[in-house]
Design a protein around this motif. Sequence first.
Motif, PDB file in Angstrom:
ATOM      1  N   PHE A  26     -22.724  18.853  15.549  1.00 27.11           N
ATOM      2  CA  PHE A  26     -23.979  18.758  16.292  1.00 27.11           C
ATOM      3  C   PHE A  26     -25.051  18.078  15.449  1.00 27.11           C
ATOM      4  O   PHE A  26     -25.745  17.167  15.918  1.00 27.11           O
ATOM      5  N   ALA A  27     -25.193  18.486  14.199  1.00 30.71           N
ATOM      6  CA  ALA A  27     -26.194  17.889  13.305  1.00 30.71           C
ATOM      7  C   ALA A  27     -25.872  16.423  13.040  1.00 30.71           C
ATOM      8  O   ALA A  27     -26.777  15.577  12.998  1.00 30.71           O
ATOM      9  N   TRP A  28     -24.591  16.094  12.881  1.00 28.96           N
ATOM     10  CA  TRP A  28     -24.183  14.705  12.643  1.00 28.96           C
ATOM     11  C   TRP A  28     -24.507  13.832  13.859  1.00 28.96           C
ATOM     12  O   TRP A  28     -25.013  12.718  13.726  1.00 28.96           O
TER      13      TRP A  28
ATOM     14  N   SER B 138     -31.021  11.496  12.944  1.00 25.61           N
ATOM     15  CA  SER B 138     -31.794  10.271  13.173  1.00 25.61           C
ATOM     16  C   SER B 138     -31.220   9.100  12.375  1.00 25.61           C
ATOM     17  O   SER B 138     -31.443   7.945  12.727  1.00 25.61           O
ATOM     18  N   ARG B 139     -30.486   9.372  11.310  1.00 26.18           N
ATOM     19  CA  ARG B 139     -29.874   8.293  10.531  1.00 26.18           C
ATOM     20  C   ARG B 139     -28.780   7.588  11.329  1.00 26.18           C
ATOM     21  O   ARG B 139     -28.479   6.426  11.086  1.00 26.18           O
ATOM     22  N   ARG B 140     -28.141   8.275  12.260  1.00 20.06           N
ATOM     23  CA  ARG B 140     -27.028   7.711  13.030  1.00 20.06           C
ATOM     24  C   ARG B 140     -27.471   7.072  14.344  1.00 20.06           C
ATOM     25  O   ARG B 140     -26.678   6.455  15.026  1.00 20.06           O
TER      26      ARG B 140
ATOM     27  N   ASP C  98     -26.667   3.786  19.194  1.00 16.10           N
ATOM     28  CA  ASP C  98     -27.237   2.877  20.189  1.00 16.10           C
ATOM     29  C   ASP C  98     -26.444   1.580  20.262  1.00 16.10           C
ATOM     30  O   ASP C  98     -26.186   1.051  21.342  1.00 16.10           O
ATOM     31  N   GLU C  99     -26.049   1.067  19.110  1.00 15.04           N
ATOM     32  CA  GLU C  99     -25.238  -0.154  19.089  1.00 15.04           C
ATOM     33  C   GLU C  99     -23.882   0.074  19.759  1.00 15.04           C
ATOM     34  O   GLU C  99     -23.418  -0.752  20.538  1.00 15.04           O
TER      35      GLU C  99
END
Length: 55
Positions: A22-24, A28-30, A35-36
């Motif tokens: 869930f955290a992964w 926000s880093r991912r 999106d890509e």
Amino acid sequence: MDYGVIQGIITIVVMLTFLGIFAWAYSSRRKDQFDEAANLVFSDDESNKSAGEQK
């Protein structure tokens, strides 16, 4: 160890695994990578259309 202790340990391991995933996923880093990846479907259609027009 009896069955109840083993069951409790398994429950904690599964819960920690779920929270890690869930955290992964919501990190926000991912966000840029996700999106890509979400837009890959649309970019594939565009490349197929332009390839078809060139033939």
